[in-house]
Enzyme design. Structure first.
Site, short mmCIF file in Angstrom:
data_model
loop_
_atom_site.label_atom_id
_atom_site.label_comp_id
_atom_site.label_asym_id
_atom_site.label_seq_id
_atom_site.Cartn_x
_atom_site.Cartn_y
_atom_site.Cartn_z
N HIS A 92 69.23 58.80 51.63
CA HIS A 92 69.44 57.35 51.65
C HIS A 92 70.12 56.89 50.37
CE1 HIS A 92 65.98 56.23 48.99
NE2 HIS A 92 65.37 57.24 49.54
N ASP A 94 70.07 53.58 49.14
CA ASP A 94 69.49 52.42 48.46
C ASP A 94 68.42 52.85 47.47
OD1 ASP A 94 67.80 53.15 50.69
OD2 ASP A 94 66.71 51.27 50.39
N ASP A 155 65.83 58.87 43.35
CA ASP A 155 65.34 58.58 44.70
C ASP A 155 66.28 57.55 45.33
OD1 ASP A 155 63.88 58.13 47.00
OD2 ASP A 155 62.25 57.06 46.01
N GLU A 189 66.32 52.60 53.36
CA GLU A 189 65.16 53.46 53.56
C GLU A 189 63.96 52.93 52.79
OE1 GLU A 189 62.38 56.86 52.72
OE2 GLU A 189 63.44 55.51 51.35
N GLU A 190 64.21 52.41 51.58
CA GLU A 190 63.11 51.95 50.74
C GLU A 190 62.40 50.73 51.32
OE1 GLU A 190 61.95 53.69 48.61
OE2 GLU A 190 63.42 54.81 47.48
N ASP A 212 64.96 64.25 50.27
CA ASP A 212 64.39 63.04 49.68
C ASP A 212 63.01 63.31 49.08
OD1 ASP A 212 64.11 60.35 49.02
OD2 ASP A 212 63.50 59.73 51.03
N HIS A 394 60.26 55.32 41.68
CA HIS A 394 59.94 53.89 41.72
C HIS A 394 59.41 53.39 40.38
CE1 HIS A 394 59.43 53.77 46.42
NE2 HIS A 394 60.46 54.52 46.02
#
Length: 422
Positions: A92, A94, A155, A189-190, A212, A394
């Site tokens: 992903h 984003d 990520d 995705e997030e 991922d 994150h």
């Protein structure tokens, strides 16, 4: 064993690509995504179109970026491998909206020696508190961080860079035999909406792999069952000076009691492994109306049903304690992919062989979250998750290892070879 990315030029290409991608601002927007907007931010198209341009230069076919910001392409099968089952690689584009992903300034530490790293905003990375960083120091790996003012974006831009580098290698080395390989880079995705508009009509593969994951060696074939819950409390507003006489009922008090009544030992910060949780995410409102948004996570369907019943019970109890009322709405987000993947052992066999061919023993661990692969597996296409070499996702303390990213790239190249061989 094949250590393809030990080649300095290939590793440099991987690093340059990763640095370029993390500098692109692709932060998604959870609220917009919940409203059905995809991509949730137009800026996600910047990286999507960049990848499409690079894939075109590599010579892939049917390169395109859809109106919903999915970039798709495929590398044709080697001559004589047309009947090899195709597979798809997914990452992903984003980054999470909980920590800023704008104006990322990556810092590279070649041959990291284990020294404490002090970044801006009071962010510190230390091998004394991070066992993975200690291992990277022992191996004298090259690590990459942000400057502390943002997340890094490994990520999942580490996964994006690894797929692109592996595909570039395979396209330039026809002597490495492989079947058809599809690639898909997804938005949002997030936000939990990464597969909402996935162009399944383009994808011929009956199985796939998301790239991922986290530390080297991890292979994920199961994840949480996931629900979101919205609990709305209704009270009665009066002048605060006459509250007792006029029977004020404070919805914020109900909401606060509800959050406090959730089991303290079943929250994200107090659980790990196979333990599920209740995660309060947002509380807002007034005396008359207050709403709590929370996430429910559990590895079993039975456990999830108990969590749903617990939320209903605690919401009703909290409302009744103040003489108000509560309404609870639940929304299923994704299911544990374990049961579907178990029916397709060859999908795990392929990737496990690729790990070992790259000198890595796979470690099957549960995903304490979900991936695009969770949703795709639910749609009938089993999709395990491969490590990327990223850590502390994150957060401003996020970092990645170039050496581990190189090994992930090796795994993808060897995966293509192994599927063709078998």
């Amino acid at each position: 064993m094949n250590y393809i990315t030990q080649d300095s030029e290939i590793q440099k290409s991987l690093l340059d690509r990763f640095i370029k991608y993390v500098k692109m601002w692709t932060e998604s927007n959870g609220k917009k995504a919940d409203e059905g907007i995809q991509p949730s931010e137009e800026r996600e198209f910047d990286l999507a179109k960049q990848l499409a341009a690079e894939l075109t230069v590599m010579g892939l076919q049917k390169v395109q970026t859809t109106k919903h910001c999915y970039t798709y392409a495929f590398l044709p099968a080697s001559k004589g491998c047309e009947n090899v089952p195709p597979f798809c690689l997914i990452a992903h584009i984003d980054t999470v909206d909980e920590v800023s992903g704008r104006d990322v300034k990556p810092i590279i530490y070649p041959l990291y020696d284990g020294a404490r790293i002090d970044l801006q905003c009071g962010v510190t990375l230390s091998p004394e508190t991070d066992e993975h960083l200690a291992q990277a120091a022992q191996n004298r790996e090259t690590i990459i961080t942000s400057d502390g003012t943002t997340l890094l974006g490994a990520d999942d831009k580490a996964g994006v860079a690894e797929i692109m580098t592996a595909i570039e290698y395979l396209a330039a080395h026809p002597e490495v035999r492989h079947g058809k390989i599809e690639v898909l880079f997804s938005p949002d995705e997030e936000t939990g909406h990464g597969m909402d508009n996935v162009p399944l009509s383009l994808i011929t593969s009956q199985f796939a792999y998301t790239v991922d994951g986290g530390p080297i060696g991890e292979l994920e074939t199961e994840c949480f069952n996931a629900y979101a819950a919205a609990v709305a409390f209704t009270g009665k507003s009066t002048h605060t000076g006459d509250a007792r006489k006029n029977g004020m009922i404070n919805a914020l008090s109900m909401a606060s009691r509800f959050v406090e009544s959730l089991p303290h030992t079943q929250r994200p910060e107090t659980t790990d492994g196979y333990s599920g949780f209740f995660a309060p995410m947002e509380l807002h409102g007034t005396i008359e109306k207050a709403t709590v948004s929370l996430l429910l996570r559990d590895f079993t369907a039975e456990g999830m049903q108990k969590r749903i019943e617990t939320v209903r019970h605690l919401a009703a109890f909290s409302a009744e304690s103040f003489g108000g009322s509560a309404c609870v709405e639940f929304k299923e987000q994704y299911k544990n992919m374990k049961d579907v993947i178990k029916k397709h052992p060859e999908v795990i066999d392929f990737v496990s062989c690729a790990y070992r061919e790259s000198g890595i023993e796979p470690r099957c661990v549960p995903i304490r979250g979900g991936t695009d692969g969770s949703r795709l597996t639910e749609m009938g296409r089993p999709t395990p998750n491969i490590f990327t070499g990223g850590h502390n996702y994150h957060s401003r303390a996020e970092w990645t290892s170039l050496d581990q990213m190189s090994k992930a790239t090796d795994v993808l190249i060897n995966l293509a070879r192994k599927i063709a061989e078998k």
